[in-house]
Design a protein around this motif. Structure first.
Motif, PDB file in Angstrom:
ATOM      1  N   ARG A 127     -18.063   3.725   8.724  1.00 35.86           N
ATOM      2  CA  ARG A 127     -18.117   5.080   9.279  1.00 35.86           C
ATOM      3  C   ARG A 127     -17.985   5.056  10.804  1.00 35.86           C
ATOM      4  N   ALA A 128     -17.424   3.970  11.294  1.00 35.30           N
ATOM      5  CA  ALA A 128     -17.169   3.848  12.732  1.00 35.30           C
ATOM      6  C   ALA A 128     -16.245   4.967  13.191  1.00 35.30           C
ATOM      7  N   PRO A 129     -16.334   5.369  14.457  1.00 34.05           N
ATOM      8  CA  PRO A 129     -15.437   6.418  14.973  1.00 34.05           C
ATOM      9  C   PRO A 129     -13.961   6.102  14.751  1.00 34.05           C
ATOM     10  N   TYR A 130     -13.615   4.818  14.916  1.00 33.00           N
ATOM     11  CA  TYR A 130     -12.230   4.388  14.698  1.00 33.00           C
ATOM     12  C   TYR A 130     -12.223   3.278  13.655  1.00 33.00           C
ATOM     13  N   LEU A 131     -11.489   3.516  12.575  1.00 32.59           N
ATOM     14  CA  LEU A 131     -11.432   2.580  11.464  1.00 32.59           C
ATOM     15  C   LEU A 131     -10.011   2.056  11.321  1.00 32.59           C
ATOM     16  N   LEU A 132      -9.850   0.738  11.400  1.00 28.43           N
ATOM     17  CA  LEU A 132      -8.545   0.099  11.293  1.00 28.43           C
ATOM     18  C   LEU A 132      -8.437  -0.562   9.927  1.00 28.43           C
ATOM     19  N   VAL A 133      -7.462  -0.128   9.142  1.00 21.81           N
ATOM     20  CA  VAL A 133      -7.262  -0.661   7.794  1.00 21.81           C
ATOM     21  C   VAL A 133      -6.032  -1.570   7.814  1.00 21.81           C
ATOM     22  N   TYR A 134      -6.236  -2.853   7.564  1.00 16.46           N
ATOM     23  CA  TYR A 134      -5.160  -3.844   7.638  1.00 16.46           C
ATOM     24  C   TYR A 134      -4.532  -4.046   6.256  1.00 16.46           C
ATOM     25  N   THR A 135      -3.235  -3.756   6.168  1.00 10.12           N
ATOM     26  CA  THR A 135      -2.522  -3.883   4.899  1.00 10.12           C
ATOM     27  C   THR A 135      -1.173  -4.573   5.104  1.00 10.12           C
ATOM     28  N   LYS A 136      -0.487  -4.840   4.001  1.00 14.65           N
ATOM     29  CA  LYS A 136       0.817  -5.497   4.056  1.00 14.65           C
ATOM     30  C   LYS A 136       1.920  -4.457   4.251  1.00 14.65           C
ATOM     31  N   ARG A 211      -6.951   4.006  -0.501  1.00 16.28           N
ATOM     32  CA  ARG A 211      -5.985   4.270  -1.568  1.00 16.28           C
ATOM     33  C   ARG A 211      -5.147   3.040  -1.925  1.00 16.28           C
ATOM     34  N   ARG A 212      -4.871   2.191  -0.928  1.00 14.60           N
ATOM     35  CA  ARG A 212      -4.041   1.008  -1.214  1.00 14.60           C
ATOM     36  C   ARG A 212      -4.800  -0.036  -2.032  1.00 14.60           C
ATOM     37  N   ALA A 213      -6.098   0.143  -2.156  1.00 11.26           N
ATOM     38  CA  ALA A 213      -6.895  -0.765  -2.981  1.00 11.26           C
ATOM     39  C   ALA A 213      -7.003  -0.271  -4.416  1.00 11.26           C
ATOM     40  N   ALA A 214      -6.317   0.815  -4.746  1.00  9.28           N
ATOM     41  CA  ALA A 214      -6.407   1.395  -6.084  1.00  9.28           C
ATOM     42  C   ALA A 214      -5.956   0.407  -7.152  1.00  9.28           C
ATOM     43  N   GLU A 215      -4.872  -0.325  -6.865  1.00  6.99           N
ATOM     44  CA  GLU A 215      -4.370  -1.315  -7.827  1.00  6.99           C
ATOM     45  C   GLU A 215      -5.249  -2.564  -7.814  1.00  6.99           C
ATOM     46  N   LYS A 216      -5.545  -3.080  -6.618  1.00  4.32           N
ATOM     47  CA  LYS A 216      -6.467  -4.203  -6.451  1.00  4.32           C
ATOM     48  C   LYS A 216      -6.972  -4.203  -5.018  1.00  4.32           C
ATOM     49  N   SER A 217      -8.235  -4.581  -4.849  1.00 11.06           N
ATOM     50  CA  SER A 217      -8.860  -4.482  -3.527  1.00 11.06           C
ATOM     51  C   SER A 217      -8.203  -5.404  -2.505  1.00 11.06           C
ATOM     52  N   SER A 218      -7.563  -6.478  -2.985  1.00  6.65           N
ATOM     53  CA  SER A 218      -6.935  -7.421  -2.056  1.00  6.65           C
ATOM     54  C   SER A 218      -5.687  -6.860  -1.385  1.00  6.65           C
ATOM     55  N   ASN A 219      -5.243  -5.670  -1.780  1.00  2.53           N
ATOM     56  CA  ASN A 219      -4.122  -5.019  -1.089  1.00  2.53           C
ATOM     57  C   ASN A 219      -4.512  -4.582   0.322  1.00  2.53           C
ATOM     58  N   ILE A 220      -5.801  -4.548   0.579  1.00  3.69           N
ATOM     59  CA  ILE A 220      -6.320  -4.327   1.933  1.00  3.69           C
ATOM     60  C   ILE A 220      -6.983  -5.625   2.363  1.00  3.69           C
ATOM     61  N   ALA A 221      -6.517  -6.193   3.460  1.00  5.57           N
ATOM     62  CA  ALA A 221      -7.088  -7.467   3.916  1.00  5.57           C
ATOM     63  C   ALA A 221      -8.563  -7.278   4.262  1.00  5.57           C
ATOM     64  N   PHE A 222      -8.847  -6.256   5.058  1.00  5.69           N
ATOM     65  CA  PHE A 222     -10.203  -5.899   5.469  1.00  5.69           C
ATOM     66  C   PHE A 222     -10.113  -4.651   6.323  1.00  5.69           C
ATOM     67  N   ILE A 223     -11.267  -4.137   6.700  1.00  6.05           N
ATOM     68  CA  ILE A 223     -11.351  -2.960   7.555  1.00  6.05           C
ATOM     69  C   ILE A 223     -12.128  -3.346   8.812  1.00  6.05           C
ATOM     70  N   LEU A 224     -11.657  -2.870   9.953  1.00  9.59           N
ATOM     71  CA  LEU A 224     -12.341  -3.135  11.224  1.00  9.59           C
ATOM     72  C   LEU A 224     -12.769  -1.813  11.849  1.00  9.59           C
ATOM     73  N   GLY A 225     -14.060  -1.673  12.095  1.00 10.41           N
ATOM     74  CA  GLY A 225     -14.591  -0.463  12.734  1.00 10.41           C
ATOM     75  C   GLY A 225     -14.845  -0.698  14.207  1.00 10.41           C
ATOM     76  N   ILE A 226     -14.501   0.289  15.031  1.00 10.65           N
ATOM     77  CA  ILE A 226     -14.706   0.173  16.483  1.00 10.65           C
ATOM     78  C   ILE A 226     -15.414   1.422  17.005  1.00 10.65           C
ATOM     79  N   GLY A 227     -16.395   1.214  17.857  1.00  8.53           N
ATOM     80  CA  GLY A 227     -17.123   2.317  18.470  1.00  8.53           C
ATOM     81  C   GLY A 227     -18.285   1.763  19.272  1.00  8.53           C
ATOM     82  N   TYR A 228     -19.260   2.617  19.567  1.00  7.05           N
ATOM     83  CA  TYR A 228     -20.465   2.182  20.270  1.00  7.05           C
ATOM     84  C   TYR A 228     -21.584   1.939  19.258  1.00  7.05           C
TER      85      TYR A 228
END
Length: 252
Positions: A127-136, A211-228
């Motif tokens: 729930r970070a202010p800025y969420l980066l979703v890493y995908t292929k 949504r890209r994890a709907a087929e399998k969670s590994s479709n998203i490498a990970f999520i990075l949250g940035i904020g204070y």
């Protein structure tokens, strides 16, 4: 000026970001532009892409947080057979979990809270202010690369097997490299950067973020949250000890 070592020592995963103090979008854009300019890429092929969700995506982030439920409760809710009623129950647990964290100051209060919420835990850093979703990336070459003389003359396809590069797992390596540079630059700016890999997708708590994890969670490498960081809340740390240096680094 802080050294690279100082910056990396300061970075750690956090659970709660400050909801009242939001970094200016220009700061995040500046960090991402610097990472883009500084990061090396094998043959300048970009096998990954990053979707960014800013402060306006409040509801989506809440449902993403529900999908990070872990500890003893994960199997119940990540099960494909989980019902809408199960997720109503999960949302109540989550709200209770959040409310409890307003009061936790001691270890006793922490363990009392754990009993109250049935040992359920959430990775609330999503729930970070800025969420980066890493995908292929679906397509390896970008439009600007196709406009280059190297591509137009057929040299790129002559030298490189684009299809083979598209099928590789290089995107995971690149995602890791990009995210660590981004995290370091964020910390240098006085921000916090926190990773999350523990999540699942379920239509009952649909979020575009996952949504890209709907087929399998590994479709998203990970999520990075940035904020204070929200220093008023209880934060967690891994109970698993670090491996010894010489268990990992082996000189031959």
């Amino acid at each position: 000026m802080k050294s690279i070592e100082d910056v990396l020592k300061k970075r750690s995963n956090i659970t709660f970001f400050n909801e009242d103090k939001i970094p200016d979008k220009k700061i995040i854009e500046n960090i991402l532009q610097k990472t883009h300019d500084l990061m090396p890429h094998k043959n300048n092929f970009y096998n990954y892409e990053i979707e960014i969700y800013g402060p306006e995506h409040v509801e989506e982030k809440k449902y993403t947080a529900l999908a990070t439920v872990c500890s003893y409760s994960k199997e119940k809710y990540s099960n494909p057979n989980a019902t809408p009623e199960d997720f109503k129950e999960l949302e109540k647990l989550y709200d209770m979990w959040l409310e409890c964290h307003k009061e936790i100051k001691t270890s006793k209060q922490f363990y009392d809270m754990r009993k109250k919420v049935s040992n359920t835990h959430f990775n609330n850093q999503v729930r970070a202010p800025y969420l980066l979703v890493y995908t292929k990336r679906n397509k390896l070459l970008t439009e600007s690369q196709k406009k280059s003389e190297y591509y137009k003359k057929g040299k790129l396809n002559e030298v490189f097997n684009v299809n083979a590069n598209s099928r590789s797992n290089m995107w995971l390596i690149q995602a890791g490299m990009h995210s660590m540079i981004t995290a370091a630059l964020a910390v240098e700016k006085g921000l916090s950067a926190s990773f999350c890999k523990c999540f699942f997708y379920n239509t009952n708590i649909h979020s575009n973020i996952l949504r890209r994890a709907a087929e399998k969670s590994s479709n998203i490498a990970f999520i990075l949250g940035i904020g204070y960081k929200d220093d008023s809340k209880y934060h967690y740390s891994s109970m698993v000890p670090k491996a010894e240096y010489d268990e990992i680094v082996i000189w031959r």
